[in-house]
Design a protein around this motif. Structure first.
Motif, PDB file in Angstrom:
ATOM      1  N   ARG A  30     -14.088  -5.381  -3.854  1.00  0.00           N
ATOM      2  CA  ARG A  30     -12.805  -5.263  -4.571  1.00  0.00           C
ATOM      3  C   ARG A  30     -11.636  -5.361  -3.591  1.00  0.00           C
ATOM      4  O   ARG A  30     -10.506  -5.003  -3.908  1.00  0.00           O
ATOM      5  CB  ARG A  30     -12.736  -3.930  -5.342  1.00  0.00           C
ATOM      6  N   ASN A  31     -11.915  -5.861  -2.387  1.00  0.00           N
ATOM      7  CA  ASN A  31     -10.895  -6.123  -1.354  1.00  0.00           C
ATOM      8  C   ASN A  31     -10.198  -4.846  -0.881  1.00  0.00           C
ATOM      9  O   ASN A  31      -8.986  -4.831  -0.645  1.00  0.00           O
ATOM     10  CB  ASN A  31      -9.856  -7.143  -1.853  1.00  0.00           C
ATOM     11  N   LYS A  32     -10.999  -3.800  -0.703  1.00  0.00           N
ATOM     12  CA  LYS A  32     -10.475  -2.541  -0.185  1.00  0.00           C
ATOM     13  C   LYS A  32     -11.078  -2.265   1.189  1.00  0.00           C
ATOM     14  O   LYS A  32     -12.302  -2.200   1.338  1.00  0.00           O
ATOM     15  CB  LYS A  32     -10.817  -1.379  -1.125  1.00  0.00           C
ATOM     16  N   ASP A  74      -9.573  -0.532  -7.963  1.00  0.00           N
ATOM     17  CA  ASP A  74      -8.416  -1.427  -7.875  1.00  0.00           C
ATOM     18  C   ASP A  74      -7.099  -0.669  -7.780  1.00  0.00           C
ATOM     19  O   ASP A  74      -6.112  -1.187  -7.235  1.00  0.00           O
ATOM     20  CB  ASP A  74      -8.380  -2.358  -9.090  1.00  0.00           C
ATOM     21  N   ALA A  75      -7.056   0.551  -8.315  1.00  0.00           N
ATOM     22  CA  ALA A  75      -5.816   1.331  -8.323  1.00  0.00           C
ATOM     23  C   ALA A  75      -5.544   2.022  -6.988  1.00  0.00           C
ATOM     24  O   ALA A  75      -4.519   2.695  -6.838  1.00  0.00           O
ATOM     25  CB  ALA A  75      -5.865   2.369  -9.445  1.00  0.00           C
ATOM     26  N   HIS A  76      -6.450   1.869  -6.026  1.00  0.00           N
ATOM     27  CA  HIS A  76      -6.283   2.511  -4.724  1.00  0.00           C
ATOM     28  C   HIS A  76      -6.152   1.470  -3.623  1.00  0.00           C
ATOM     29  O   HIS A  76      -6.395   0.279  -3.833  1.00  0.00           O
ATOM     30  CB  HIS A  76      -7.459   3.458  -4.466  1.00  0.00           C
ATOM     31  N   ASP A  77      -5.757   1.929  -2.452  1.00  0.00           N
ATOM     32  CA  ASP A  77      -5.524   1.021  -1.330  1.00  0.00           C
ATOM     33  C   ASP A  77      -6.719   0.920  -0.399  1.00  0.00           C
ATOM     34  O   ASP A  77      -6.901  -0.108   0.272  1.00  0.00           O
ATOM     35  CB  ASP A  77      -4.309   1.495  -0.511  1.00  0.00           C
ATOM     36  N   ARG A 134       0.833  -1.212   0.000  1.00  0.00           N
ATOM     37  CA  ARG A 134       0.000   0.000   0.000  1.00  0.00           C
ATOM     38  C   ARG A 134       0.863   1.256   0.000  1.00  0.00           C
ATOM     39  O   ARG A 134       1.981   1.276   0.517  1.00  0.00           O
ATOM     40  CB  ARG A 134      -0.934  -0.006   1.215  1.00  0.00           C
ATOM     41  N   ARG A 135       0.290   2.299  -0.595  1.00  0.00           N
ATOM     42  CA  ARG A 135       0.969   3.609  -0.618  1.00  0.00           C
ATOM     43  C   ARG A 135      -0.007   4.709  -0.175  1.00  0.00           C
ATOM     44  O   ARG A 135       0.086   5.842  -0.609  1.00  0.00           O
ATOM     45  CB  ARG A 135       1.522   3.889  -2.017  1.00  0.00           C
ATOM     46  N   ASN A 136      -0.950   4.328   0.652  1.00  0.00           N
ATOM     47  CA  ASN A 136      -1.919   5.279   1.223  1.00  0.00           C
ATOM     48  C   ASN A 136      -2.719   6.008   0.153  1.00  0.00           C
ATOM     49  O   ASN A 136      -3.041   7.187   0.298  1.00  0.00           O
ATOM     50  CB  ASN A 136      -1.206   6.282   2.142  1.00  0.00           C
ATOM     51  N   PHE A 193       0.892   9.919   0.447  1.00  0.00           N
ATOM     52  CA  PHE A 193      -0.541   9.986   0.667  1.00  0.00           C
ATOM     53  C   PHE A 193      -1.192  10.643  -0.532  1.00  0.00           C
ATOM     54  O   PHE A 193      -0.646  11.586  -1.120  1.00  0.00           O
ATOM     55  CB  PHE A 193      -0.880  10.806   1.919  1.00  0.00           C
ATOM     56  N   SER A 194      -2.392  10.133  -0.903  1.00  0.00           N
ATOM     57  CA  SER A 194      -3.175  10.787  -1.953  1.00  0.00           C
ATOM     58  C   SER A 194      -4.647  10.484  -1.727  1.00  0.00           C
ATOM     59  O   SER A 194      -5.013   9.490  -1.087  1.00  0.00           O
ATOM     60  CB  SER A 194      -2.754  10.306  -3.349  1.00  0.00           C
ATOM     61  N   LEU A 195      -5.477  11.360  -2.240  1.00  0.00           N
ATOM     62  CA  LEU A 195      -6.932  11.170  -2.210  1.00  0.00           C
ATOM     63  C   LEU A 195      -7.478  11.430  -3.605  1.00  0.00           C
ATOM     64  O   LEU A 195      -7.184  12.469  -4.207  1.00  0.00           O
ATOM     65  CB  LEU A 195      -7.600  12.125  -1.221  1.00  0.00           C
ATOM     66  N   THR A 196      -8.284  10.498  -4.102  1.00  0.00           N
ATOM     67  CA  THR A 196      -9.010  10.675  -5.357  1.00  0.00           C
ATOM     68  C   THR A 196     -10.495  10.742  -5.056  1.00  0.00           C
ATOM     69  O   THR A 196     -11.006   9.937  -4.278  1.00  0.00           O
ATOM     70  CB  THR A 196      -8.738   9.511  -6.327  1.00  0.00           C
TER      71      THR A 196
END
Length: 335
Positions: free
Chosen positions: A262-264, A238-241, A161-163, A192-195
């Motif tokens: 999606r296992n998040k 899927d592209a997020h943690d 993970r990369r937050n 850290f990032s937020l989408t």
């Protein structure tokens, strides 16, 4: 023997796959399923009608028009023994229509033959807010998981993970995205990032969200006028943690099930049916906070993901076949 005709309103919906999945998993041998049409009401065409979002009775654009629809329902109920069922996604609409109408709401509830709720909390709140529903037959089932469209999801691996946090779904005032974005700017984790991905039909709200994000390069606002295609949305998840739901108000959350499917892991408020979801799936997958979302909540949530040792939550209790069997049996019991 002729199958009973089941009218589903709606039988499917753009941007929300729940209605289509719900309809598709009702037993074909038990009911002839059709998309509900008001023009066919009042003539005995339907044996059972299922409403998902009956906004026209809770917040009618025209109370006169809604009263006319209710009269058609009453005619079918008295003359043809048509049964009416409400799937309680929300206790009242989040938006749409004009103003609340106690008259049309009360008359709609009086015409019901049963209710379907997606959590025990939903039933308790329904009975509290609308005491007249306590005598109605009720099915307590679950919100089915979303079926994968672009292939099965990868397992969650804490070490990778990369937050990368994500909010997705319809962007409305009660979902508190403006507050989420403002608090995300205060997060000091690296990386850290937020989408934020979704549709916003409120220009003022969108402007406030963009102002709250400022020039923070860690925040990506993918706000659209049209729905995000299902396949693209799955790839985005899927592209997020992890997924963050900063809601101020919620009864049931399809977004939560979509993310978990999606296992998040999710971060969400301790309101509505979310504590039930945590009890079923465990604290490593469903993280809850009290009050308004803060940067500290986000930070502690992301840091806690190091302790997540399983690759996927156990969603076996949320399979659509179970929901379909529950609903089919309940609708047949009303005949």
């Amino acid at each position: 023997m002729k199958r009973p005709v089941l009218g589903l309103k709606p039988i499917s919906a753009t941007g929300n796959s729940f209605a289509g999945l719900f309809s598709r998993h009702i037993d074909d041998a038990s009911f002839e399923r059709e998309a509900f049409e008001w023009e066919k009401l009042g003539h005995g065409h339907y044996d059972v009608v299922v409403f998902h979002w009956p906004t026209e009775f809770f917040r009618p654009t025209s109370r006169k028009a809604s009263l006319a629809l209710l009269a058609m329902m009453l005619r079918d109920k008295l003359q043809h023994r048509t049964k009416f069922v409400w799937v309680v996604h929300n206790l009242e609409p989040h938006d749409g229509g004009s103003v609340k109408s106690q008259l049309t709401t009360r008359l709609f509830l009086r015409l019901l033959n049963g209710v379907i709720v997606l959590s025990r909390y939903s039933l308790d709140e329904l009975h509290r807010l609308y005491p007249q529903t306590r005598s109605l037959p009720a099915l307590v089932t679950v919100h089915g998981r979303y079926e994968p469209l672009v292939g099965p999801p990868s397992d969650f691996v804490a070490a990778e993970r990369r937050n990368r946090s994500l909010f997705f779904g319809m962007i409305r005032e009660y979902k508190n995205v403006e507050r989420l974005v403002a608090e995300a700017r205060k997060v000091e984790l690296t990386p850290f990032s937020l989408t934020v991905t979704g549709v916003c039909q409120d220009e003022d709200l969108e402007d406030r969200i963009r102002i709250a994000a400022g020039e923070d390069m860690r925040i990506d606002l993918d706000i659209r006028n049209g729905f995000v295609p299902d396949g693209e949305l799955e790839r985005t998840i899927d592209a997020h943690d992890a997924v963050v739901l900063p809601y101020r108000n919620i009864l049931n959350s399809g977004v939560a099930l979509h993310a978990l499917g999606r296992n998040k892991p999710i971060l969400a408020p301790r309101i509505g049916s979310l504590p039930e979801l945590q009890q079923e799936l465990g604290e490593e997958w469903v993280h809850l906070f009290d009050g308004e979302i803060t940067a500290d909540h986000i930070t502690r949530f992301l840091a806690s993901l190091d302790a997540c040792t399983s690759g996927a939550p156990d969603l076996s209790a949320y399979e659509w076949q179970r929901v379909g069997n529950d609903v089919t049996g309940f609708l047949r019991s009303l005949e």
